[in-house]
Scaffold this motif. Structure first.
Motif, mmCIF file in Angstrom:
data_model
loop_
_atom_site.group_PDB
_atom_site.id
_atom_site.type_symbol
_atom_site.label_atom_id
_atom_site.label_comp_id
_atom_site.label_asym_id
_atom_site.label_seq_id
_atom_site.Cartn_x
_atom_site.Cartn_y
_atom_site.Cartn_z
ATOM 1 N N ILE A 70 0.604 -1.130 0.057
ATOM 2 C CA ILE A 70 0.044 0.035 0.081
ATOM 3 C C ILE A 70 0.838 1.206 0.131
ATOM 4 N N ALA A 71 1.978 1.209 0.774
ATOM 5 C CA ALA A 71 2.776 2.433 0.708
ATOM 6 C C ALA A 71 3.552 2.588 -0.300
ATOM 7 N N GLY A 72 3.648 1.725 -1.557
ATOM 8 C CA GLY A 72 4.331 1.619 -2.574
ATOM 9 C C GLY A 72 5.721 1.063 -2.604
ATOM 10 N N LEU A 73 6.305 0.544 -1.497
ATOM 11 C CA LEU A 73 7.544 0.114 -1.410
ATOM 12 C C LEU A 73 7.701 -1.365 -2.192
ATOM 13 N N LEU A 74 6.398 -2.163 -2.309
ATOM 14 C CA LEU A 74 6.279 -3.215 -3.051
ATOM 15 C C LEU A 74 5.473 -3.137 -4.143
ATOM 16 N N PRO A 75 5.317 -3.741 -5.246
ATOM 17 C CA PRO A 75 4.360 -3.617 -6.376
ATOM 18 C C PRO A 75 3.328 -4.540 -6.072
ATOM 19 N N PRO A 76 2.010 -4.459 -6.420
ATOM 20 C CA PRO A 76 1.107 -5.443 -6.174
ATOM 21 C C PRO A 76 1.191 -6.468 -7.097
ATOM 22 N N LEU A 77 0.815 -7.766 -6.931
ATOM 23 C CA LEU A 77 0.939 -8.579 -7.709
ATOM 24 C C LEU A 77 -0.239 -8.867 -8.806
ATOM 25 N N SER A 78 -1.276 -8.065 -8.373
ATOM 26 C CA SER A 78 -2.662 -8.096 -9.069
ATOM 27 C C SER A 78 -3.542 -7.079 -8.666
ATOM 28 N N GLY A 79 -3.955 -6.257 -9.517
ATOM 29 C CA GLY A 79 -5.041 -5.227 -9.022
ATOM 30 C C GLY A 79 -4.116 -3.943 -8.881
ATOM 31 N N ARG A 80 -4.843 -3.110 -8.466
ATOM 32 C CA ARG A 80 -4.090 -2.007 -8.278
ATOM 33 C C ARG A 80 -5.169 -1.104 -7.157
ATOM 34 N N SER A 81 -4.440 -0.691 -5.862
ATOM 35 C CA SER A 81 -5.044 0.084 -4.829
ATOM 36 C C SER A 81 -4.994 1.521 -5.197
ATOM 37 N N GLU A 82 -6.049 2.279 -4.602
ATOM 38 C CA GLU A 82 -6.093 3.757 -4.939
ATOM 39 C C GLU A 82 -6.089 4.239 -3.410
ATOM 40 N N HIS A 83 -5.482 5.449 -3.232
ATOM 41 C CA HIS A 83 -5.680 6.035 -2.228
ATOM 42 C C HIS A 83 -5.538 7.795 -2.449
ATOM 43 N N CYS A 84 -6.073 8.562 -1.439
ATOM 44 C CA CYS A 84 -5.875 9.959 -1.187
ATOM 45 C C CYS A 84 -5.354 10.279 0.048
ATOM 46 N N GLY A 85 -4.198 10.992 0.104
ATOM 47 C CA GLY A 85 -3.690 11.292 1.109
ATOM 48 C C GLY A 85 -2.159 11.043 1.173
ATOM 49 N N GLN A 86 -1.308 11.565 2.213
ATOM 50 C CA GLN A 86 -0.128 11.352 2.013
ATOM 51 C C GLN A 86 0.218 10.083 3.043
ATOM 52 N N ILE A 87 0.892 9.338 2.617
ATOM 53 C CA ILE A 87 0.968 7.971 3.231
ATOM 54 C C ILE A 87 2.414 7.932 4.122
ATOM 55 N N GLN A 88 2.450 7.704 5.334
ATOM 56 C CA GLN A 88 3.704 7.375 6.019
ATOM 57 C C GLN A 88 3.699 5.639 6.483
ATOM 58 N N TYR A 89 4.821 4.943 6.245
ATOM 59 C CA TYR A 89 4.830 3.704 6.726
ATOM 60 C C TYR A 89 5.908 3.682 7.942
ATOM 61 N N LEU A 90 5.485 3.217 8.854
ATOM 62 C CA LEU A 90 6.522 3.088 10.182
ATOM 63 C C LEU A 90 6.554 1.481 10.218
ATOM 64 N N GLY A 91 7.871 1.128 9.826
ATOM 65 C CA GLY A 91 8.012 -0.234 9.905
ATOM 66 C C GLY A 91 8.847 -0.428 11.439
ATOM 67 N N GLU A 92 9.184 -1.878 11.665
ATOM 68 C CA GLU A 92 9.924 -2.023 12.899
ATOM 69 C C GLU A 92 11.293 -1.712 12.903
ATOM 70 N N ASN A 93 11.925 -1.631 11.465
ATOM 71 C CA ASN A 93 13.321 -1.408 11.621
ATOM 72 C C ASN A 93 13.746 -0.149 11.675
ATOM 73 N N LEU A 94 13.080 1.057 11.978
ATOM 74 C CA LEU A 94 13.280 2.395 11.776
ATOM 75 C C LEU A 94 14.377 2.702 13.004
ATOM 76 N N LYS A 95 15.605 3.060 12.835
ATOM 77 C CA LYS A 95 16.519 3.554 13.761
ATOM 78 C C LYS A 95 16.912 4.779 13.507
ATOM 79 N N PHE A 96 17.673 5.365 14.838
ATOM 80 C CA PHE A 96 17.935 6.790 14.935
ATOM 81 C C PHE A 96 19.421 6.591 15.392
ATOM 82 N N ASP A 97 20.213 7.889 15.197
ATOM 83 C CA ASP A 97 21.271 7.801 15.890
ATOM 84 C C ASP A 97 21.458 7.525 17.297
ATOM 85 N N PRO A 98 22.150 6.583 17.653
ATOM 86 C CA PRO A 98 22.174 6.086 19.172
ATOM 87 C C PRO A 98 22.656 7.198 20.206
#
Length: 234
Positions: A70-98
């Protein structure tokens, strides 16, 4: 609790997933090139508007893959989703300077209103914003990442938040505070919250679950208890 500003001039955020939409990924298949791994298919069209939408499934069934698609980081295998709005994806691997404390992270990313929002939300969630990120507990590092995502969307201008396991390392007290924040802003933001323990995020507007490779949606009026939903996950 700090509430975001609202704007009547912007269209509401939404996501439309058509029936037959598929998500998965490709892997190297040796002599046959790449192999397609199909994880989920929407058995019916799904429309999401501002509110709290949970996504649950057993491990490895495609929750993260769905959010990334949905965030556009992977292509769908079939079909196409639609959205209106600014997407933010928060994954588990986000890190910051320790070496940076949360306050410095917030100051580097936000100004004025959003910075104030981040500081106030940190107080609500019991985050020590002066402690270096690398010395924070796993739960407090998760709070930092979550506060960054929530603060970035605090102007409420058509944002869509895709939150991957945002409460997995949080204690009960913080979960209750976070649910209060989500409830207070549910009319302004569209959130998809990937979660295993449904009891940790009550008051949802819809619940999507993946079972047997099929993704379905449940609405509150259908009165499905967490126990029944867990059974349907197989």
């Amino acid at each position: 609790m700090v509430k975001p500003e609202t704007s009547p001039n912007r269209p509401p955020s939404f996501i439309h997933i058509p029936s037959g939409w598929e998500a998965g990924y490709s892997v190297k298949g040796g002599f046959v090139g790449r192999k397609i791994v199909r994880l989920l298919k929407a058995e019916q069209s799904i429309d999401l508007t501002p509110g709290i939408h949970l996504l649950t499934a057993r491990n490895g069934r495609g929750k993260t893959t769905m959010l990334r698609t949905i965030a556009g980081l992977l292509p769908p295998l079939s079909g196409r989703s639609e959205h209106c709005g600014q997407i933010q994806y928060l994954g588990e691997n986000l890190k910051f300077d320790p070496e940076l404390c949360a306050l410095k992270i917030f100051k580097a990313m936000f100004k004025r209103g959003k910075l104030d929002f981040a500081v106030h939300l940190s107080q609500d969630l019991d985050l020590d914003i002066h402690q270096p990120y690398g010395k924070l507990s796993t739960g407090n590092q998760q709070k930092t990442r979550l506060i960054v995502a929530e603060s970035a969307a605090s102007d409420a201008f058509g944002h869509i938040l895709l939150l991957d396991e945002p409460v997995s390392n949080l204690d009960h007290h913080v979960c209750m505070r976070l649910n209060e924040h989500w409830a207070a802003t549910r009319l302004n933001l569209l959130r998809i919250i990937c979660i295993h323990e449904l009891e940790r995020a009550p008051g949802w507007d819809s619940l999507m679950f993946i079972s047997g490779g099929q993704m379905s949606q449940i609405l509150p009026g259908e009165c499905q208890t967490p126990e029944i939903i867990y059974q349907r996950l197989g």
